[in-house]
Motif scaffolding. Sequence first.
Motif, PDB file in Angstrom:
ATOM      1  N   PHE A  35       0.830  -1.203   0.000  1.00 39.26           N
ATOM      2  CA  PHE A  35       0.000   0.000   0.000  1.00 39.26           C
ATOM      3  C   PHE A  35       0.867   1.257   0.000  1.00 39.26           C
ATOM      4  O   PHE A  35       0.575   2.221  -0.714  1.00 39.26           O
ATOM      5  N   ILE A  36       1.940   1.258   0.771  1.00 36.83           N
ATOM      6  CA  ILE A  36       2.865   2.401   0.778  1.00 36.83           C
ATOM      7  C   ILE A  36       3.474   2.574  -0.610  1.00 36.83           C
ATOM      8  O   ILE A  36       3.597   3.696  -1.108  1.00 36.83           O
ATOM      9  N   TYR A  37       3.834   1.471  -1.249  1.00 34.40           N
ATOM     10  CA  TYR A  37       4.417   1.552  -2.587  1.00 34.40           C
ATOM     11  C   TYR A  37       3.401   2.086  -3.597  1.00 34.40           C
ATOM     12  O   TYR A  37       3.746   2.921  -4.430  1.00 34.40           O
ATOM     13  N   THR A  38       2.157   1.618  -3.540  1.00 32.91           N
ATOM     14  CA  THR A  38       1.157   2.075  -4.516  1.00 32.91           C
ATOM     15  C   THR A  38       0.798   3.536  -4.317  1.00 32.91           C
ATOM     16  O   THR A  38       0.371   4.191  -5.268  1.00 32.91           O
ATOM     17  N   LYS A  39       0.973   4.066  -3.107  1.00 33.54           N
ATOM     18  CA  LYS A  39       0.737   5.497  -2.899  1.00 33.54           C
ATOM     19  C   LYS A  39       1.798   6.339  -3.591  1.00 33.54           C
ATOM     20  O   LYS A  39       1.545   7.492  -3.913  1.00 33.54           O
ATOM     21  N   SER A  40       2.961   5.771  -3.851  1.00 35.12           N
ATOM     22  CA  SER A  40       4.015   6.524  -4.513  1.00 35.12           C
ATOM     23  C   SER A  40       3.879   6.495  -6.034  1.00 35.12           C
ATOM     24  O   SER A  40       4.591   7.210  -6.728  1.00 35.12           O
ATOM     25  N   LEU A  41       2.984   5.683  -6.556  1.00 32.05           N
ATOM     26  CA  LEU A  41       2.763   5.622  -8.003  1.00 32.05           C
ATOM     27  C   LEU A  41       1.999   6.857  -8.468  1.00 32.05           C
ATOM     28  O   LEU A  41       1.333   7.524  -7.678  1.00 32.05           O
ATOM     29  N   PRO A  42       2.064   7.173  -9.766  1.00 28.94           N
ATOM     30  CA  PRO A  42       1.359   8.365 -10.255  1.00 28.94           C
ATOM     31  C   PRO A  42      -0.161   8.269 -10.161  1.00 28.94           C
ATOM     32  O   PRO A  42      -0.837   9.278 -10.138  1.00 28.94           O
ATOM     33  N   ILE A  43      -0.698   7.057 -10.105  1.00 29.85           N
ATOM     34  CA  ILE A  43      -2.149   6.891  -9.973  1.00 29.85           C
ATOM     35  C   ILE A  43      -2.487   7.005  -8.494  1.00 29.85           C
ATOM     36  O   ILE A  43      -2.041   6.217  -7.682  1.00 29.85           O
ATOM     37  N   LYS A  44      -3.287   7.983  -8.133  1.00 27.43           N
ATOM     38  CA  LYS A  44      -3.599   8.221  -6.725  1.00 27.43           C
ATOM     39  C   LYS A  44      -5.101   8.151  -6.502  1.00 27.43           C
ATOM     40  O   LYS A  44      -5.869   7.939  -7.411  1.00 27.43           O
ATOM     41  N   GLY A  45      -5.499   8.341  -5.285  1.00 29.82           N
ATOM     42  CA  GLY A  45      -6.917   8.434  -4.963  1.00 29.82           C
ATOM     43  C   GLY A  45      -7.544   7.087  -4.680  1.00 29.82           C
ATOM     44  O   GLY A  45      -6.978   6.255  -3.986  1.00 29.82           O
ATOM     45  N   TYR A  46      -8.717   6.899  -5.255  1.00 26.28           N
ATOM     46  CA  TYR A  46      -9.505   5.708  -4.960  1.00 26.28           C
ATOM     47  C   TYR A  46      -8.864   4.420  -5.474  1.00 26.28           C
ATOM     48  O   TYR A  46      -9.194   3.347  -5.009  1.00 26.28           O
ATOM     49  N   TYR A  47      -7.935   4.527  -6.404  1.00 29.88           N
ATOM     50  CA  TYR A  47      -7.275   3.336  -6.911  1.00 29.88           C
ATOM     51  C   TYR A  47      -6.409   2.668  -5.844  1.00 29.88           C
ATOM     52  O   TYR A  47      -6.169   1.476  -5.916  1.00 29.88           O
ATOM     53  N   SER A  48      -5.949   3.423  -4.887  1.00 32.31           N
ATOM     54  CA  SER A  48      -5.143   2.816  -3.826  1.00 32.31           C
ATOM     55  C   SER A  48      -5.985   1.920  -2.925  1.00 32.31           C
ATOM     56  O   SER A  48      -5.446   1.034  -2.268  1.00 32.31           O
ATOM     57  N   ILE A  49      -7.276   2.126  -2.910  1.00 33.85           N
ATOM     58  CA  ILE A  49      -8.158   1.253  -2.124  1.00 33.85           C
ATOM     59  C   ILE A  49      -8.177  -0.152  -2.718  1.00 33.85           C
ATOM     60  O   ILE A  49      -8.382  -1.133  -2.001  1.00 33.85           O
ATOM     61  N   LEU A  50      -7.938  -0.256  -3.995  1.00 26.33           N
ATOM     62  CA  LEU A  50      -7.874  -1.567  -4.634  1.00 26.33           C
ATOM     63  C   LEU A  50      -6.774  -2.431  -4.028  1.00 26.33           C
ATOM     64  O   LEU A  50      -6.864  -3.651  -4.055  1.00 26.33           O
ATOM     65  N   THR A  51      -5.744  -1.797  -3.491  1.00 26.69           N
ATOM     66  CA  THR A  51      -4.685  -2.544  -2.820  1.00 26.69           C
ATOM     67  C   THR A  51      -5.239  -3.285  -1.615  1.00 26.69           C
ATOM     68  O   THR A  51      -4.919  -4.457  -1.392  1.00 26.69           O
ATOM     69  N   TYR A  52      -6.077  -2.604  -0.818  1.00 29.18           N
ATOM     70  CA  TYR A  52      -6.697  -3.263   0.333  1.00 29.18           C
ATOM     71  C   TYR A  52      -7.524  -4.461  -0.115  1.00 29.18           C
ATOM     72  O   TYR A  52      -7.434  -5.546   0.453  1.00 29.18           O
ATOM     73  N   ILE A  53      -8.331  -4.248  -1.137  1.00 25.20           N
ATOM     74  CA  ILE A  53      -9.202  -5.321  -1.616  1.00 25.20           C
ATOM     75  C   ILE A  53      -8.375  -6.492  -2.125  1.00 25.20           C
ATOM     76  O   ILE A  53      -8.654  -7.649  -1.794  1.00 25.20           O
TER      77      ILE A  53
END
Length: 131
Positions: A26-44
């Motif tokens: 999740f920390i890594y995906t927050k550093s990607l250029p795609i932000k916002g609600y897409y990071s919730i997909l990591t939890y799922i």
Amino acid sequence: MSNYKINIKQALPIAIICGILGGLLFIYTKSLPIKGYYSILTYIAVLIGSILVIRFQNKMEFNFLNIVSFGTIVFVLMTYVNTINIYFIQYPERDFLTLDNFLRFWVILAVGLLSSALLAFLFRGKSVVKL
């Protein structure tokens, strides 16, 4: 419960590993250029993936309570790995032990229980799931 099945206490190390690795993802995906609600997909993805790991390893009796417990542990650990990253690495000048963080813990626990209950409805079975 049969002899080769383990209970939730013995699946706890797998939940801890999945929670920590999921938090780091999740920390890594927050550093990607795609932000916002897409990071919730990591939890799922991590919650579903951790349940599938347990299911395919045939490690745990699949009842509603076990799935909710396992999913809640993974969710809370993922969130707290992210929180530790924020408070101790990104913004070390912030205070961690505050009333806001105490209340945040209960909100995280409630959201974890709710998401794990929804996940349990997806993976529930009449008795032990065998593949």
